[in-house]
Scaffold this motif. Sequence first.
Motif, PDB file in Angstrom:
ATOM      1  N   ALA A  91       0.836  -1.203   0.000  1.00  0.00           N
ATOM      2  CA  ALA A  91       0.000   0.000   0.000  1.00  0.00           C
ATOM      3  C   ALA A  91       0.865   1.244   0.000  1.00  0.00           C
ATOM      4  N   ASP A  92       1.912   1.166   0.858  1.00  0.00           N
ATOM      5  CA  ASP A  92       2.830   2.309   0.886  1.00  0.00           C
ATOM      6  C   ASP A  92       3.510   2.511  -0.465  1.00  0.00           C
ATOM      7  N   ALA A  93       3.883   1.385  -1.106  1.00  0.00           N
ATOM      8  CA  ALA A  93       4.546   1.460  -2.416  1.00  0.00           C
ATOM      9  C   ALA A  93       3.624   2.065  -3.451  1.00  0.00           C
ATOM     10  N   LEU A  94       2.353   1.663  -3.432  1.00  0.00           N
ATOM     11  CA  LEU A  94       1.392   2.199  -4.403  1.00  0.00           C
ATOM     12  C   LEU A  94       1.166   3.691  -4.178  1.00  0.00           C
ATOM     13  N   LYS A  95       1.158   4.068  -2.850  1.00  0.00           N
ATOM     14  CA  LYS A  95       0.973   5.476  -2.552  1.00  0.00           C
ATOM     15  C   LYS A  95       2.140   6.316  -3.045  1.00  0.00           C
ATOM     16  N   SER A  96       3.354   5.694  -3.055  1.00  0.00           N
ATOM     17  CA  SER A  96       4.543   6.439  -3.468  1.00  0.00           C
ATOM     18  C   SER A  96       4.635   6.601  -4.973  1.00  0.00           C
ATOM     19  N   VAL A  97       3.888   5.823  -5.731  1.00  0.00           N
ATOM     20  CA  VAL A  97       3.901   5.932  -7.200  1.00  0.00           C
ATOM     21  C   VAL A  97       3.060   7.127  -7.614  1.00  0.00           C
ATOM     22  N   GLU A  98       3.713   8.068  -8.303  1.00  0.00           N
ATOM     23  CA  GLU A  98       3.009   9.261  -8.727  1.00  0.00           C
ATOM     24  C   GLU A  98       2.149   8.982  -9.947  1.00  0.00           C
ATOM     25  N   THR A  99       1.051   9.671 -10.033  1.00  0.00           N
ATOM     26  CA  THR A  99       0.178   9.554 -11.197  1.00  0.00           C
ATOM     27  C   THR A  99       0.668  10.534 -12.270  1.00  0.00           C
ATOM     28  N   VAL A 100       0.724  10.085 -13.509  1.00  0.00           N
ATOM     29  CA  VAL A 100       1.213  10.919 -14.618  1.00  0.00           C
ATOM     30  C   VAL A 100       0.034  11.574 -15.315  1.00  0.00           C
ATOM     31  N   HIS A 101       0.125  12.885 -15.506  1.00  0.00           N
ATOM     32  CA  HIS A 101      -0.915  13.627 -16.211  1.00  0.00           C
ATOM     33  C   HIS A 101      -0.317  14.342 -17.428  1.00  0.00           C
ATOM     34  N   ILE A 102      -1.143  14.526 -18.425  1.00  0.00           N
ATOM     35  CA  ILE A 102      -0.709  15.242 -19.618  1.00  0.00           C
ATOM     36  C   ILE A 102      -0.379  16.691 -19.251  1.00  0.00           C
ATOM     37  N   GLY A 103       0.769  17.141 -19.686  1.00  0.00           N
ATOM     38  CA  GLY A 103       1.219  18.483 -19.352  1.00  0.00           C
ATOM     39  C   GLY A 103       2.194  18.523 -18.205  1.00  0.00           C
ATOM     40  N   ASP A 104       2.343  17.391 -17.473  1.00  0.00           N
ATOM     41  CA  ASP A 104       3.287  17.349 -16.364  1.00  0.00           C
ATOM     42  C   ASP A 104       4.724  17.406 -16.873  1.00  0.00           C
ATOM     43  N   THR A 105       5.586  18.004 -16.057  1.00  0.00           N
ATOM     44  CA  THR A 105       7.024  17.965 -16.329  1.00  0.00           C
ATOM     45  C   THR A 105       7.604  16.846 -15.489  1.00  0.00           C
ATOM     46  N   VAL A 106       8.271  15.900 -16.112  1.00  0.00           N
ATOM     47  CA  VAL A 106       8.795  14.714 -15.433  1.00  0.00           C
ATOM     48  C   VAL A 106      10.271  14.543 -15.775  1.00  0.00           C
ATOM     49  N   GLY A 139       7.013   4.235 -12.213  1.00  0.00           N
ATOM     50  CA  GLY A 139       7.032   2.831 -12.570  1.00  0.00           C
ATOM     51  C   GLY A 139       6.525   2.574 -13.978  1.00  0.00           C
ATOM     52  N   VAL A 140       6.367   3.611 -14.776  1.00  0.00           N
ATOM     53  CA  VAL A 140       5.908   3.427 -16.155  1.00  0.00           C
ATOM     54  C   VAL A 140       6.951   3.984 -17.119  1.00  0.00           C
ATOM     55  N   GLU A 141       6.787   3.591 -18.377  1.00  0.00           N
ATOM     56  CA  GLU A 141       7.731   4.018 -19.409  1.00  0.00           C
ATOM     57  C   GLU A 141       7.061   4.971 -20.392  1.00  0.00           C
ATOM     58  N   GLY A 142       7.908   5.670 -21.113  1.00  0.00           N
ATOM     59  CA  GLY A 142       7.409   6.545 -22.158  1.00  0.00           C
ATOM     60  C   GLY A 142       8.399   6.581 -23.315  1.00  0.00           C
ATOM     61  N   VAL A 143       7.993   7.184 -24.415  1.00  0.00           N
ATOM     62  CA  VAL A 143       8.887   7.294 -25.571  1.00  0.00           C
ATOM     63  C   VAL A 143       9.016   8.775 -25.954  1.00  0.00           C
ATOM     64  N   LYS A 156      -4.652   2.299 -24.566  1.00  0.00           N
ATOM     65  CA  LYS A 156      -5.730   2.496 -23.612  1.00  0.00           C
ATOM     66  C   LYS A 156      -5.408   1.944 -22.233  1.00  0.00           C
ATOM     67  N   ASP A 157      -4.427   1.051 -22.154  1.00  0.00           N
ATOM     68  CA  ASP A 157      -4.057   0.446 -20.874  1.00  0.00           C
ATOM     69  C   ASP A 157      -3.100   1.386 -20.143  1.00  0.00           C
ATOM     70  N   LYS A 158      -3.676   2.291 -19.325  1.00  0.00           N
ATOM     71  CA  LYS A 158      -2.858   3.302 -18.686  1.00  0.00           C
ATOM     72  C   LYS A 158      -1.895   2.713 -17.668  1.00  0.00           C
ATOM     73  N   GLU A 159      -2.313   1.542 -17.051  1.00  0.00           N
ATOM     74  CA  GLU A 159      -1.459   0.962 -16.016  1.00  0.00           C
ATOM     75  C   GLU A 159      -0.158   0.483 -16.598  1.00  0.00           C
ATOM     76  N   ASN A 160      -0.253  -0.211 -17.711  1.00  0.00           N
ATOM     77  CA  ASN A 160       0.951  -0.742 -18.344  1.00  0.00           C
ATOM     78  C   ASN A 160       1.285   0.006 -19.637  1.00  0.00           C
ATOM     79  N   GLY A 161       0.479   1.040 -19.961  1.00  0.00           N
ATOM     80  CA  GLY A 161       0.691   1.746 -21.224  1.00  0.00           C
ATOM     81  C   GLY A 161       1.876   2.689 -21.134  1.00  0.00           C
TER      82      GLY A 161
END
Length: 440
Positions: A15-30, A50-54, A88-93
């Motif tokens: 639960a703590d690990a999931l809470k530490s994972v930030e949610t990614v939003h369009i327009g965010d600087t990462v 914990g997710v990837e991007g291109v 469409k799979d945001k969790e693993n997308g």
Amino acid sequence: MSEKNESSENTETMADALKSVETVHIGDTVKGEVLAVEDKQLVVGIEGTGVEGVVPLKELSTQPIDDINSVAKVGDKLDLVVISTIGKDKENGQYLLSKRRLEAQKVWKDIQAKADAGETITAPVTSVVKGGLVVNAGVRGFVPASMVSDHFVEDLSQYKGQELEFKIIEIEPSENRLILSHRAIVEAGKAEARKEIFAKIQPGDTVEGKVARLTNFGAFVDLGGVDGLVHVSEISFDHVDKPSDVLKVGQDIKVKVLAVDPDRNRISLSIKATLPQPWDDIEEKAPAGSVLTGTVKRLTSFGAFVEVFPGVEGLVHISQISHEHIATPQDVLSEGQEIQVKVLSVDPDQHRLALSIKALTEAPEGSSDDRPRSNGGNNNRGGNSRGGDRGGRRGGRSEHTQIPAEYQQDDSGFSMGDLLGDALKNLSTPNDEKDDKDNK
């Protein structure tokens, strides 16, 4: 520890690990770590998610990139902005990320700061499009054709690849609109140069310049930031139809200053004034008795003006055109006709050249020029005497046919006696008529 307690701890850890994972939003600087470098994109891991991007190649930089390996390698950490999601799979997308747009945001801020401060920017022209130029100022900038220079430019392609200075005319980051002007820079530079040039240039000065542009009526010459005009009539002593026939844009030339008008920002120039004058050494080029080839330039009621050298015209009086009587010079000559003439007299100071066509031919039998003329033992070949005392009074300007002073010379530089010639033969006085009776 009981299995129940252990299970409870594992649940809390997840639960703590999931809470530490930030949610990614369009327009965010990462921040993303480069996991792989492919031909046309980077694969990155978005830190803390914990997710990837291109990152596509075109989104890596505001500048063109030929080799993706020259800008990134595995392990690099990049500041990126989230553009959109992939799938469409945001969790693993995956997410579509951009480094270029993050850089552009900073560029827009810098440009806005310069615009607010009244500063200019320098940028290369990347392409020519309908209506103007496209420049790369870190973001796309546009220069309307009317703002490229201080005069109309027919071919804008000459600016492609050049790095120019621009004034910021309009900026709207939200619409990616940046309007620039190079004309404002040109005008400001010329205004400063104009002050310096007008302060020192004087009529009569001979200066060097470069042909800036050509028109049908003349050539504009750059004198170092200020353009002066050489009218087509001041290009050469020869006739010039179009300035482009004898001059080229970019050509270095020497000009003489004819007039300076600071109030109207005008400088009148002459090229031909720097050349040897046509009447210099005219007595050597056209001595009396010499035969020359010339072109009929103008026809008047009293004769023909013939150009024998560029800028040098002589008069063939109507009485010197033919041995036969002619009513007007147009009867036997036409403008533009090439003819041979004999020089009768030369006056360098007055720029006069008396010419003859008929002196090159023999008088036909029975013509007036072929008849013997009595002049009290003196044969006057000038044709202005008819014999005895009459000839002395009728020759050119007799005491009975005085020409008023205001008519002694016309604009052509020839005296009225020169222009009237044989026409004076027809004048008679009561004394002349008495002489006629006495001679009979």
